[in-house]
Design an enzyme around this catalytic site. Structure first.
Site, PDB file in Angstrom:
ATOM      1  CE1 TYR A 184      -4.503   9.405   3.022  1.00 44.37           C
ATOM      2  CE2 TYR A 184      -5.602   7.466   2.139  1.00 44.37           C
ATOM      3  CZ  TYR A 184      -5.468   8.408   3.133  1.00 44.37           C
ATOM      4  OH  TYR A 184      -6.279   8.371   4.234  1.00 44.37           O
ATOM      5  CD  GLU A 230      -2.587   1.447   2.504  1.00 41.08           C
ATOM      6  OE1 GLU A 230      -3.816   1.697   2.483  1.00 41.08           O
ATOM      7  OE2 GLU A 230      -1.923   1.399   3.565  1.00 41.08           O
ATOM      8  CD1 TRP A 255      -6.262   0.719  -0.172  1.00 38.27           C
ATOM      9  CD2 TRP A 255      -7.772   2.349  -0.355  1.00 38.27           C
ATOM     10  NE1 TRP A 255      -5.770   1.808   0.492  1.00 38.27           N
ATOM     11  CE2 TRP A 255      -6.669   2.828   0.390  1.00 38.27           C
ATOM     12  CE3 TRP A 255      -8.844   3.208  -0.618  1.00 38.27           C
ATOM     13  CZ2 TRP A 255      -6.615   4.131   0.895  1.00 38.27           C
ATOM     14  CZ3 TRP A 255      -8.787   4.513  -0.116  1.00 38.27           C
ATOM     15  CH2 TRP A 255      -7.684   4.953   0.635  1.00 38.27           C
ATOM     16  CB  CYS A 311      -8.489   8.271   7.521  1.00 37.17           C
ATOM     17  SG  CYS A 311     -10.094   7.627   6.992  1.00 37.17           S
ATOM     18  CG  ASP A 337     -11.159   0.895  12.127  1.00 40.22           C
ATOM     19  OD1 ASP A 337     -11.107   0.401  13.272  1.00 40.22           O
ATOM     20  OD2 ASP A 337     -11.574   0.268  11.141  1.00 40.22           O
ATOM     21  NE  ARG A 351     -11.247  12.257   6.816  1.00 41.35           N
ATOM     22  CZ  ARG A 351     -12.232  11.369   6.863  1.00 41.35           C
ATOM     23  NH1 ARG A 351     -13.095  11.377   7.879  1.00 41.35           N
ATOM     24  NH2 ARG A 351     -12.376  10.460   5.912  1.00 41.35           N
TER      25      ARG A 351
END
Length: 319
Positions: A149, A63, A85, A201, A224, A221
């Protein structure tokens, strides 16, 4: 003693004890706490990959390399058996006019509660994955997640239309002016939110050079706690190691700052299981010394040694 797992467990207990129950975008529900921070000494502690459950390091590597390539299409991840994803790309397809299969409305929640529906969902998800891998037109239309990203890190567009490579800027600035207070990358572009399948995130990070060591602070922000944060911690640690490698520095601290830090209500038993486990020794990271540029690294150039965690704990992803 492994302080990484201990600090992570401390945060989990704090959320359970002091958090408040809130609704959320996915409809799952959370126990949420606003404002949290964790600090890890990368040089002293070892590589921060949790040992209280097995975390799939190869997925973190592929990733991160996907981000660093500036890629936003799922094909690269699927080629490396990375399905982090998938649900967001799948959602894009099943909500389109081109989708002709069974109704997949709220597939995330329905697949957890209805075994018969879950079979249909898995069938459609497999069709989606295969089409992204083999059909160029389909992959371009439904495998791309928008301006996520990779796009923001490597091709951020300013109001003047100029494109900025934020990662290259940070590397150049560290080498030119290591005392700079502008070693910042932001993924939060307000004009891009509608073009992103999932808004970022972990939306910003900043590097700091002192005494020959590179430290990183990343901000989130939405956190999880159970599924996402272990990956985020290790991913930014790896990014710090890679940048330090290219810039001839040692690693320093990794600092996580989170806003809405939450445990999903369907993760409570898994979290309690992990909190009951005793931390083990952290692993060691080895980078291929022959690779000089952060952009030249491939998965096989990044090796983890001495990782002996407790077994994995499975939990559903909230989409």
């Amino acid at each position: 003693m492994n302080q990484v797992d201990l600090e992570y467990q401390r945060l989990g207990r704090m959320i359970l004890e002091n958090g408040i129950e809130k609704g959320d975008r996915t409809g799952t529900g959370t126990i949420s706490m606003f404002g949290s921070q964790l600090r890890f000494d990368l040089k002293k502690e070892g590589f921060p990959l949790l040992t209280t459950k097995r975390v799939a390091f190869r997925l973190i590597v592929s990733e991160l390399l996907w981000f660093l390539k500036g890629d936003t299409n799922l094909r690269y991840l699927l080629q490396h058996n990375n399905h982090i994803w998938d649900e967001w790309g799948f959602q894009k397809w099943v909500e389109s006019e081109d989708y002709k299969g069974p109704d997949m409305t709220n597939f995330g929640l329905r697949s957890q509660k209805d075994p018969e529906f879950n079979e249909l969902y898995q069938e459609q998800l497999k069709i989606y994955q295969d089409k992204v891998l083999t059909d160029d037109d389909f992959a371009k239309k439904y495998g791309d997640l928008g301006e996520v990203y990779g796009k923001q890190w490597r091709s951020w567009e300013g109001a003047d239309g100029k494109v900025y490579d934020q990662i290259q800027y940070i590397i150049d600035e560290i080498k030119r002016n290591p005392d700079s207070r502008r070693l910042i990358c932001s993924s939060w572009s307000i004009s891009s939110l509608e073009q992103q399948q999932l808004p970022p995130c972990h939306y910003a990070f900043q590097f700091y050079v002192a005494e020959g060591k590179l430290s990183c602070m990343f901000s989130m922000r939405s956190v999880d706690y159970f599924l996402g944060l272990p990956y985020n911690i290790s991913s930014y640690a790896l990014l710090t190691y890679l940048l330090a490698h290219e810039c001839g520095l040692d690693v320093g601290e990794l600092i996580f700052t989170g806003a809405d830090t939450h445990i999903y209500l369907n993760h409570l038993e898994q979290v309690k299981e992990q909190l009951s486990r005793e931390p083990r020794q952290l692993p060691t990271l080895k980078l291929n010394p022959d690779k000089k540029s952060i952009f030249d690294f491939e998965i096989e150039d990044i090796v983890l040694e001495g990782y002996d965690p407790h077994p994995a704990i499975k939990a559903p992803v909230a989409v």
